[in-house]
Motif scaffolding. Structure first.
Motif, PDB file in Angstrom:
ATOM      1  N   THR A  46       0.833  -1.203   0.000  1.00 59.51           N
ATOM      2  CA  THR A  46       0.000   0.000   0.000  1.00 59.51           C
ATOM      3  C   THR A  46       0.869   1.255   0.000  1.00 59.51           C
ATOM      4  N   ARG A  95      -6.864  -0.095 -10.897  1.00 59.59           N
ATOM      5  CA  ARG A  95      -7.589  -1.356 -10.762  1.00 59.59           C
ATOM      6  C   ARG A  95      -6.705  -2.531 -10.373  1.00 59.59           C
ATOM      7  N   SER A  98      -4.760  -1.732  -5.393  1.00 59.79           N
ATOM      8  CA  SER A  98      -5.567  -1.489  -4.189  1.00 59.79           C
ATOM      9  C   SER A  98      -6.710  -2.485  -4.000  1.00 59.79           C
ATOM     10  N   PRO A  99      -7.503  -2.793  -5.034  1.00 66.76           N
ATOM     11  CA  PRO A  99      -8.575  -3.777  -4.816  1.00 66.76           C
ATOM     12  C   PRO A  99      -8.039  -5.161  -4.420  1.00 66.76           C
ATOM     13  N   THR A 100      -6.927  -5.566  -5.009  1.00 69.15           N
ATOM     14  CA  THR A 100      -6.348  -6.876  -4.685  1.00 69.15           C
ATOM     15  C   THR A 100      -5.812  -6.882  -3.262  1.00 69.15           C
ATOM     16  N   ARG A 102      -6.862  -4.995  -0.817  1.00 67.50           N
ATOM     17  CA  ARG A 102      -8.045  -4.972   0.055  1.00 67.50           C
ATOM     18  C   ARG A 102      -8.623  -6.378   0.225  1.00 67.50           C
ATOM     19  N   ARG A 103      -8.706  -7.117  -0.875  1.00 71.33           N
ATOM     20  CA  ARG A 103      -9.254  -8.480  -0.805  1.00 71.33           C
ATOM     21  C   ARG A 103      -8.328  -9.413  -0.020  1.00 71.33           C
ATOM     22  N   GLN A 106      -9.088  -9.297   3.661  1.00 72.81           N
ATOM     23  CA  GLN A 106     -10.345  -9.872   4.107  1.00 72.81           C
ATOM     24  C   GLN A 106     -10.196 -11.375   4.357  1.00 72.81           C
ATOM     25  N   HIS A 109     -10.392 -15.480   1.616  1.00 70.24           N
ATOM     26  CA  HIS A 109      -9.996 -15.214   0.234  1.00 70.24           C
ATOM     27  C   HIS A 109      -9.116 -16.347  -0.286  1.00 70.24           C
ATOM     28  N   LEU A 114      -4.932 -14.506  -5.494  1.00 66.19           N
ATOM     29  CA  LEU A 114      -4.734 -13.064  -5.320  1.00 66.19           C
ATOM     30  C   LEU A 114      -3.252 -12.688  -5.357  1.00 66.19           C
ATOM     31  N   SER A 121       0.381  -8.165 -11.756  1.00 72.24           N
ATOM     32  CA  SER A 121       0.182  -6.716 -11.816  1.00 72.24           C
ATOM     33  C   SER A 121       1.493  -5.975 -11.583  1.00 72.24           C
TER      34      SER A 121
END
Length: 143
Positions: A46, A95, A98-100, A102-103, A106, A109, A114, A121
C-alpha cells in the motif's frame, strides 16, 4: 531553472519506479505470511503504491514544465507516446493493486490466486513504467 527541473523529474522517476523492486521478495513470502507479518507486507504494498502515485504527480508536473520551458510540442512523438502509455498506466494502476490488497486483507480469500494476480500486476506495471522511461530517455522518432 531547466536543469533543476530535469533533476526533479529524474529523481521523481527513480522514486516512482524504485520501491516496486522491494516488493519482489515480499511476493514470495506473501503466500505463507500470517497475522502481523501479512499486515506488514500488505502495508508495504500500500505504501509503495501511494508513494508511486504521489511521486507520479511530481513527475507529470515537472515533465509538463520541462515541455513548456523547452518548447516541446505535444505532437513530439516520444512525448505523445509517453502520455498515451501514462494514461493507460493510470487506468491499470487504479484497478490492479488497491482492490487486490483490500481483498487479501479480508478473511476467506483465495490467497494463491490473489498473490498471483498481485505478482502479475507488479511485473506488468514495471514493464509499463520501463516503456515510459525508455521513451523519455531514448526519445525515439516514432513517426
Amino acid at each position: 531553472m531547466y536543469t533543476w527541473l530535469v533533476f526533479i523529474h529524474v529523481v521523481s522517476a527513480m522514486v516512482s519506479i524504485g520501491p516496486f523492486f522491494v516488493l519482489m521478495p515480499m511476493l514470495r513470502k506473501l503466500p505463507a505470511a500470517e497475522g502481523d507479518r501479512l499486515e506488514a507486507y500488505l502495508d508495504s504494498f500500500t505504501f509503495v503504491v501511494r508513494l508511486s502515485k504521489h511521486t507520479g504527480h511530481v513527475l507529470v508536473a515537472s515533465g509538463l514544465l520541462l515541455m513548456w520551458i523547452g518548447g516541446y510540442p505535444w505532437t513530439t512523438p516520444w512525448i505523445f507516446g509517453t502520455f498515451v502509455v501514462l494514461f493507460a498506466s493510470l487506468l491499470f494502476m487504479a484497478r490492479a493493486f488497491s482492490p487486490t490488497i483490500r481483498r487479501l486483507r479480508q478473511p476467506g480469500h483465495d490467497r494463491t490466486a490473489l498473490v498471483r494476480k498481485l505478482s502479475r500486476s507488479l511485473y506488468l506495471y514495471l514493464f509499463v513504467l520501463f516503456v515510459m522511461l525508455g521513451l523519455m530517455v531514448m526519445k525515439p522518432a516514432l513517426w
